[in-house]
Scaffold this motif. Structure first.
Motif, PDB file in Angstrom:
ATOM      1  N   THR A  56       1.611  -0.803   0.438  1.00 43.22           N
ATOM      2  CA  THR A  56       0.006  -0.057   0.102  1.00 43.22           C
ATOM      3  C   THR A  56       0.892   1.441  -0.228  1.00 43.22           C
ATOM      4  O   THR A  56       0.872   2.480  -0.289  1.00 43.22           O
ATOM      5  N   SER A  57       1.755   1.167   0.916  1.00 41.15           N
ATOM      6  CA  SER A  57       2.697   2.697   1.007  1.00 41.15           C
ATOM      7  C   SER A  57       3.631   3.064  -0.641  1.00 41.15           C
ATOM      8  O   SER A  57       4.119   3.467  -0.451  1.00 41.15           O
ATOM      9  N   ILE A  58       3.868   1.705  -1.055  1.00 38.30           N
ATOM     10  CA  ILE A  58       4.777   1.646  -2.708  1.00 38.30           C
ATOM     11  C   ILE A  58       3.895   2.482  -3.539  1.00 38.30           C
ATOM     12  O   ILE A  58       4.008   3.357  -4.425  1.00 38.30           O
ATOM     13  N   PHE A  59       2.247   1.569  -3.999  1.00 35.55           N
ATOM     14  CA  PHE A  59       1.625   2.659  -4.655  1.00 35.55           C
ATOM     15  C   PHE A  59       0.803   3.980  -3.983  1.00 35.55           C
ATOM     16  O   PHE A  59       1.217   4.143  -4.975  1.00 35.55           O
ATOM     17  N   THR A  60       1.065   3.851  -2.458  1.00 38.10           N
ATOM     18  CA  THR A  60       0.925   5.586  -2.281  1.00 38.10           C
ATOM     19  C   THR A  60       1.553   6.261  -2.555  1.00 38.10           C
ATOM     20  O   THR A  60       1.374   7.108  -3.077  1.00 38.10           O
ATOM     21  N   ALA A  61       2.976   5.981  -2.322  1.00 41.02           N
ATOM     22  CA  ALA A  61       4.405   6.984  -3.378  1.00 41.02           C
ATOM     23  C   ALA A  61       3.866   7.133  -3.983  1.00 41.02           C
ATOM     24  O   ALA A  61       4.617   8.310  -4.630  1.00 41.02           O
ATOM     25  N   PHE A  62       3.703   6.680  -5.325  1.00 42.48           N
ATOM     26  CA  PHE A  62       3.426   6.823  -6.902  1.00 42.48           C
ATOM     27  C   PHE A  62       2.388   7.777  -6.847  1.00 42.48           C
ATOM     28  O   PHE A  62       2.421   9.010  -7.901  1.00 42.48           O
ATOM     29  N   ILE A  63       1.300   7.512  -5.741  1.00 41.74           N
ATOM     30  CA  ILE A  63       0.438   8.609  -6.533  1.00 41.74           C
ATOM     31  C   ILE A  63       0.781   9.260  -5.596  1.00 41.74           C
ATOM     32  O   ILE A  63       0.347  11.436  -5.793  1.00 41.74           O
ATOM     33  N   LEU A  64       1.933  10.001  -4.533  1.00 44.07           N
ATOM     34  CA  LEU A  64       1.157  10.772  -4.028  1.00 44.07           C
ATOM     35  C   LEU A  64       2.617  11.944  -5.092  1.00 44.07           C
ATOM     36  O   LEU A  64       2.976  13.154  -4.949  1.00 44.07           O
ATOM     37  N   MET A  65       3.784  11.308  -6.319  1.00 43.74           N
ATOM     38  CA  MET A  65       4.408  11.888  -7.363  1.00 43.74           C
ATOM     39  C   MET A  65       3.063  12.656  -7.624  1.00 43.74           C
ATOM     40  O   MET A  65       3.155  14.066  -8.527  1.00 43.74           O
ATOM     41  N   ALA A  66       2.158  12.381  -8.847  1.00 41.12           N
ATOM     42  CA  ALA A  66       1.201  12.418  -9.757  1.00 41.12           C
ATOM     43  C   ALA A  66       0.426  14.180  -8.547  1.00 41.12           C
ATOM     44  O   ALA A  66       0.622  15.536  -8.928  1.00 41.12           O
ATOM     45  N   ASN A  67       0.143  13.710  -7.466  1.00 43.90           N
ATOM     46  CA  ASN A  67      -0.482  14.937  -6.500  1.00 43.90           C
ATOM     47  C   ASN A  67       0.640  16.018  -5.947  1.00 43.90           C
ATOM     48  O   ASN A  67       0.454  17.143  -6.137  1.00 43.90           O
ATOM     49  N   MET A  68       1.692  15.274  -6.309  1.00 38.96           N
ATOM     50  CA  MET A  68       3.463  16.801  -5.810  1.00 38.96           C
ATOM     51  C   MET A  68       3.105  17.306  -7.000  1.00 38.96           C
ATOM     52  O   MET A  68       3.178  19.095  -6.784  1.00 38.96           O
ATOM     53  N   VAL A  69       3.447  16.836  -8.365  1.00 36.96           N
ATOM     54  CA  VAL A  69       3.424  17.570  -9.148  1.00 36.96           C
ATOM     55  C   VAL A  69       2.054  18.393 -10.170  1.00 36.96           C
ATOM     56  O   VAL A  69       2.173  19.924 -10.849  1.00 36.96           O
ATOM     57  N   ALA A  70       0.989  17.605  -8.975  1.00 33.43           N
ATOM     58  CA  ALA A  70      -0.018  18.727  -9.897  1.00 33.43           C
ATOM     59  C   ALA A  70      -0.285  19.551  -9.144  1.00 33.43           C
ATOM     60  O   ALA A  70      -1.175  20.707  -9.793  1.00 33.43           O
ATOM     61  N   SER A  71      -0.047  20.011  -7.539  1.00 36.52           N
ATOM     62  CA  SER A  71       0.063  20.612  -6.872  1.00 36.52           C
ATOM     63  C   SER A  71       1.017  21.849  -6.755  1.00 36.52           C
ATOM     64  O   SER A  71       0.738  23.150  -7.113  1.00 36.52           O
ATOM     65  N   MET A  72       2.631  21.386  -7.477  1.00 41.95           N
ATOM     66  CA  MET A  72       3.727  22.184  -8.351  1.00 41.95           C
ATOM     67  C   MET A  72       2.971  22.767  -9.371  1.00 41.95           C
ATOM     68  O   MET A  72       2.824  24.001  -9.348  1.00 41.95           O
ATOM     69  N   ASN A  73       2.346  22.379  -9.797  1.00 38.03           N
ATOM     70  CA  ASN A  73       0.916  22.788 -11.412  1.00 38.03           C
ATOM     71  C   ASN A  73       0.669  24.162 -11.228  1.00 38.03           C
ATOM     72  O   ASN A  73       0.487  25.140 -11.805  1.00 38.03           O
ATOM     73  N   VAL A  74      -0.258  23.784 -10.108  1.00 34.23           N
ATOM     74  CA  VAL A  74      -1.367  24.551  -9.595  1.00 34.23           C
ATOM     75  C   VAL A  74      -1.148  26.086  -9.634  1.00 34.23           C
ATOM     76  O   VAL A  74      -1.398  27.444  -9.898  1.00 34.23           O
ATOM     77  N   VAL A  75       0.223  25.977  -7.972  1.00 31.60           N
ATOM     78  CA  VAL A  75      -0.312  26.465  -8.049  1.00 31.60           C
ATOM     79  C   VAL A  75       1.256  27.588  -8.784  1.00 31.60           C
ATOM     80  O   VAL A  75       1.591  28.888  -8.759  1.00 31.60           O
ATOM     81  N   ALA A  76       2.155  26.797  -9.077  1.00 28.71           N
ATOM     82  CA  ALA A  76       2.630  27.379 -10.599  1.00 28.71           C
ATOM     83  C   ALA A  76       2.806  28.583 -11.233  1.00 28.71           C
ATOM     84  O   ALA A  76       2.556  29.777 -11.482  1.00 28.71           O
ATOM     85  N   GLY A  77       1.029  27.996 -11.398  1.00 33.77           N
ATOM     86  CA  GLY A  77       0.193  29.058 -12.401  1.00 33.77           C
ATOM     87  C   GLY A  77      -0.217  30.012 -11.924  1.00 33.77           C
ATOM     88  O   GLY A  77      -0.818  30.769 -12.200  1.00 33.77           O
TER      89      GLY A  77
END
Length: 430
Positions: free
Chosen positions: A235-256
């Motif tokens: 669960t933790s390994i999968f969570t890490a990959f989902i959170l990578m996408a979460n992090m990228v999305a957050s960065m893109n939104v705030v950068a915009g």
């Protein structure tokens, strides 16, 4: 003076964004009031430190680090399994190891510079879907919070609801004021107003009496030595990959919102994120992630500078080391906290629609958006008990509408994009 007010407002926003998760996790695991207070302190400390590390060394954007909805869900899910295992301490120690493994995954992906793979997956369609599903998933807890559910009683409390709604209306009016001072500090002013109003009406809870000392450093491995559980590890390994996408999305939104799109470095941010995940495991707290809600806060308050955010993070870090001071701020009525940041959260829907704007003229894009949102919304209404008997790792995915919708959106877009590229290639060869 402006810097001081801006920093204080960031501190309040970080605090109100962090406080709910550790309280709910502590209650879910049946912890005593002193134990919950300790979890709260450790989570405040780690989230403030993580925000600071990312702001200085990582993405270098004004994005608070807060408890990740996915980790929050994982904790609550395993709390539900405690009745079958019979020992909550074993589960908590396994979750410590899970957080450490999640951090290691982040660091490895970043060191080998593969974060761009995740970046390429987060197109405007995926980012828009992520934002809309995120707000939808948060809307339930926010509405319940404003109405006073689980504050003084299990049901809706009319007095609490009226006071919270008055506070929320004030926050909205101030945010739209032509006076720049009032609009910039609408969250802080509304918070003070709501807190005082709750005290006058007599519905503000007293400060906790659990203060063992004036200064206290968070305890390492407070739940004990980490233990291995294959379900939690997967669960933790999968969570890490989902959170990578979460992090990228957050960065893109705030950068915009801040106009910093050209300065993003996902591998550097991912490495710092890995360190932060590991720190969360070491300090036995709820796992965190850079939160896209910062974009709504910036849009509402017009405070896009990084310095107030960093000062607010430092202030939050220091507060976590002084139990009496933290106890004072932790006594903020939760309905008031929900009310003052309601507008900041809801404004993310507008950002989601903005990402969709250029894609709505394309039939394939409309199909992807429609199916992804339908699947995400629908998954939110399936009760957790319905997944009984399924593998734990799979349950953590299927029971989270945000994850289901975003994953489906990514898969559909990549598949349809691949078919489109193959078709164009065949036509070119002809």
């Amino acid at each position: 003076m402006r810097l001081a007010f801006s920093s204080a407002q960031w501190m309040v926003f970080i605090m109100t964004s962090v406080i709910v998760a550790p309280l709910s996790v502590g209650n879910a695991f049946g912890m005593s009031q002193p134990e919950i207070a300790d979890v709260l302190q450790r989570t405040f400390f780690v989230m403030a430190l993580a925000s600071l590390l990312q702001g200085v060394f990582g993405h270098k954007l004004p994005i608070l680090n807060g408890p990740a909805g996915l980790w929050w869900g994982v904790f609550l899910m395993y709390a539900g399994f405690v009745s079958s295992t019979g020992d909550p301490e074993v589960v908590l120690r396994s979750l410590e190891l899970g957080l450490l493994i999640s951090g290691a995954v982040f660091i490895l992906v970043s060191v080998f510079r593969k974060m761009n793979i995740v970046e390429n997956m987060f197109t405007p369609i995926v980012t828009g879907t992520y934002l809309i599903l995120l707000v939808t998933q948060l809307s339930g807890p926010f509405i319940k919070g404003v109405f006073g559910v689980d504050y003084l009683s299990d049901g809706v409390n009319l007095v609490v609801a009226v006071c919270a709604i008055v506070t929320m209306i004030l926050a909205v009016l101030l945010s739209r004021s032509q006076n720049r001072f009032l609009s910039s500090y609408s969250v802080l002013i509304s918070l003070v107003f709501g807190w005082v109003l709750f005290a006058i009406v007599g519905i503000a809870k007293p400060m906790t009496s659990h203060v063992s000392s004036w200064f206290s450093f968070p305890e390492l491995l407070a739940w004990g030595v980490p233990t291995f559980d294959i379900g939690i590890v997967l669960t933790s390994i999968f969570t890490a990959f989902i959170l990578m996408a979460n992090m990228v999305a957050s960065m893109n939104v705030v950068a915009g919102v801040t106009g910093k799109q050209d300065e993003l470095n996902y591998n550097r941010s991912g490495f710092v994120m890995g360190v932060n995940q590991a720190l969360t495991g070491l300090f036995a707290a709820v796992g965190g992630v850079p939160m896209a809600t910062a974009a709504g806060f910036i849009s509402t308050t017009r405070i896009a500078e990084r310095l107030p955010f960093l000062i607010g993070s430092v202030a939050m870090l220091l507060i976590s080391l002084f139990p009496p001071v933290m106890s004072f701020f932790a006594s903020i009525p939760m309905p008031v906290g929900y009310a003052v940041i309601f507008l900041s959260i809801s404004s993310l829907i507008g950002l989601g629609f903005s990402n969709y704007r250029r894609e709505l003229g394309d039939e394939k894009s409309v199909f992807i958006i429609s199916v992804s949102l339908m699947a995400g919304f629908g998954s939110m209404f399936v009760p957790q008990e319905a997944w009984a008997g399924f593998p734990t790792a799979l349950t953590s995915i299927l029971n989270n509408g945000l994850v289901v919708g975003v994953l489906l959106c990514i898969i559909l877009e990549q598949v349809m994009k691949s078919k489109s590229d193959q078709k164009e290639g065949a036509q070119t060869s002809e």
